[in-house]
Design an enzyme around this catalytic site. Structure first.
Site: not given
Ligand code: NAD
Ligand code: UDP
Length: 348
Positions: A10, A94, A134, A158, A162, A188, A210, A241, A305
Site C-alpha cells: 500500500g 482506511k 490513526s 473506521y 483502530k 496524522f 485533500l 491539518r 464530521g
Molecule cells: P493502503 O490502502 O494504501 O494500504 C493498505 C494495504 O493493505 C493495501 O495494499 C491493501 O491492499 C492491503 N489490505 C487491505 N485489506 C487487507 C487484507 N484483508 N489482507 C491483506 N491485505 C490487505 O493504505 P495506507 O495509506 O498505506 O495505510 C496503511 C495503514 O495505515 C492502514 O491500516 C491505515 O488505516 C493506516 N492509516 C493510514 C492513513 C492515511 O492517511 N494514509 C492515516 C492513518 C492511518
Molecule cells: N478538504 C477540502 N477539500 C477536499 C478534501 C479535503 O477542503 O476535497 C479539507 C478538509 O475539510 C480538511 C483538510 O482539507 O480541512 C484535510 O482533509 P483530508 O480529508 O485530507 O484529511 P482529514 O480531514 O481526514 O484529516
C-alpha cells in the site's frame, strides 16, 4: 532481521518496504492487493536493482483473515532458519466514508484480521509488532497540539476499529508484560511521494483526501478543488491539518523497529506527524508556488464530521524513537507533484 509487512504494497507500506530493504532488512510483504497494485513491487525491485543493492524480498498475496496462509509464512520462515522477528501491520481498510456505509466489513478486516495475525504471531513466538493506528481516534478535540494522553473518542467506524485494535494490543501486552513489544503509531496526514517520482499515493476513484485531490486537479484529471468551508475558527477560515511527508513517516517505522529491538518488553502509542498545522489555503498556495501549477478552487459548505484544527504533539516520538520529521511542506508538494506528473494514471 526478517520482518513481515502486512499491507506492505500500500501507500505507506511500499515506501517503508523500500527503505527497509535499502537498509538491509529481510522483508516479506503480505498483501491482498485490494487497494494496491502488484506493479509497486516491480518498482521497488527495479529501483533496488538499478542502485546495485542486494536485497531479500518475498511478496505473498493473501488476506490477513486467512489464518492458514499467514500460519504458513511463519512456519516456513522458521523452517528456513530465518524466523520472522517482528511485524509491521499496515493491512486494513482506511476509508472513513466507506466504514460508515459498511461497518461490518471494517470490523471484520481491521479487527478480526488483526486478531488472527496476533494469534499466529503468539503461536509462532513472534512478539514484536508496530501497528498503523490513526489520529482520527482523537475525534472532536479542541486541544491542539494533540498529545497521546488525550482521551480517544473516535467519530466513525473506521476510527472505532483502530481504538479496538489498540485496546486488543494493550490487553495482550498486559497478559504477559515480559514478552510483548508493541508500538502503535498514530499517523496524522501522510502525503507526498518518494523523491524518485516512481512511487506515490494511488487512490482508487476520486480521492477523498485533500492532497491527492490537489495533485489530480494539477494534472487536470479533476477540474477544481472544493474547499470544505472558509468559516472555521482558524487563522484564514479553512481547515488546519498536520501533513507529514511519506518518507518521514516511513523512517518513523524503522526507528520504531529499532526502539522495540532495544527493549525487553514495551507497549507505547506514539504520534507521527509534522507537529505543524497548515490550512487548506496554505496548502493550495504552497503547491502553486512550488510547482507552478494553478489550483482553481471553489468554496463549499463544511464536510460532515470535520474539525477546525488538528495537529500533533510529536515530542513523544522525538523522545522515545529519536525521530523527527525532516522534510518541508515545499518538499511534500514537489515530490507529490513529481509522482503525479510522471504517473498521471497512478500505477495503472
Ligand atoms: P493502503 O490502502 O494504501 O494500504 C493498505 C494495504 O493493505 C493495501 O495494499 C491493501 O491492499 C492491503 N489490505 C487491505 N485489506 C487487507 C487484507 N484483508 N489482507 C491483506 N491485505 C490487505 O493504505 P495506507 O495509506 O498505506 O495505510 C496503511 C495503514 O495505515 C492502514 O491500516 C491505515 O488505516 C493506516 N492509516 C493510514 C492513513 C492515511 O492517511 N494514509 C492515516 C492513518 C492511518
Ligand atoms: N478538504 C477540502 N477539500 C477536499 C478534501 C479535503 O477542503 O476535497 C479539507 C478538509 O475539510 C480538511 C483538510 O482539507 O480541512 C484535510 O482533509 P483530508 O480529508 O485530507 O484529511 P482529514 O480531514 O481526514 O484529516
Amino acid at each position: 532481521m526478517r520482518l513481515l509487512l502486512t499491507g506492505g504494497a500500500g501507500f505507506i507500506g511500499s515506501h517503508t518496504s523500500l527503505l527497509l530493504l535499502q537498509r538491509g532488512y529481510d522483508v516479506i510483504i503480505y498483501d491482498s492487493f485490494v487497494n494496491s497494485s502488484y506493479k509497486v513491487i516491480n518498482v521497488i525491485k527495479s529501483y533496488l536493482d538499478s542502485d546495485g543493492i542486494d536485497y531479500k524480498l518475498k511478496t505473498i498475496k493473501g488476506d490477513i483473515r486467512d489464518k492458514s496462509s499467514l500460519e504458513k509464512i511463519f512456519k516456513d520462515s522458521i523452517k528456513e532458519g530465518n524466523a520472522i522477528q517482528a511485524v509491521i501491520h499496515f493491512a486494513g481498510l482506511k476509508s472513513v466514508a466507506e466504514s460508515v456505509k459498511y461497518p461490518l466489513k471494517y470490523w471484520d478486516v481491521n479487527v478480526c484480521g488483526t486478531k488472527n495475525l496476533l494469534e499466529i504471531m503468539k503461536d509462532n513466538e513472534c512478539y514484536s509488532i508496530v501497528f498503523s493506528s490513526s489520529a482520527t481516534i482523537y475525534g472532536l478535540t479542541n486541544a491542539v497540539p494533540i498529545s497521546e494522553d488525550q482521551t480517544v473518542s473516535p467519530m466513525n467506524p473506521y476510527g472505532k476499529t483502530k481504538v479496538a485494535i489498540e485496546n486488543m494490543l494493550c490487553d495482550l501486552f498486559k497478559s504477559n508484560m515480559n514478552l510483548w513489544k508493541i508500538c502503535s503509531l498514530r499517523y496524522f496526514n501522510p502525503v507526498g511521494a518518494h523523491p524518485s517520482g516512481l512511487m506515490g499515493e494511488d487512490p482508487i476513484g476520486i480521492p477523498s483526501n485533500l492532497f491527492p485531490y490537489i495533485t489530480q486537479v494539477a494534472i487536470r484529471r479533476i477540474n477544481l478543488l472544493k474547499v470544505f468551508g472558509d468559516n472555521w475558527n482558524t487563522e484564514d477560515g479553512s481547515g488546519v491539518r498536520d501533513y507529514i511527508h511519506i518518507m518521514d513517516l516511513s523512517e518513523g517505522h524503522i526507528d520504531a523497529i529499532g526502539f522495540l529491538k532495544s527493549k525487553k518488553s514495551i507497549y507505547e502509542s506514539i504520534n507521527l506527524g509534522s507537529g505543524k498545522g497548515y490550512s487548506v489555503f496554505q496548502i493550495i498556495r504552497e503547491f502553486e508556488l512550488s510547482t507552478g501549477c494553478e489550483i482553481p478552487f471553489l468554496i463549499e459548505g463544511r464536510r460532515d464530521g470535520d474539525v477546525a484544527e488538528y495537529y500533533a504533539d510529536i515530542s513523544k516520538a522525538e523522545r522515545l524513537l529519536g525521530w523527527s520529521p525532516k522534510r518541508s511542506l515545499k518538499q511534500i508538494c514537489i515530490d507529490g507533484w513529481n509522482w503525479q506528473r510522471n504517473n498521471p494514471e497512478g500505477y495503472t
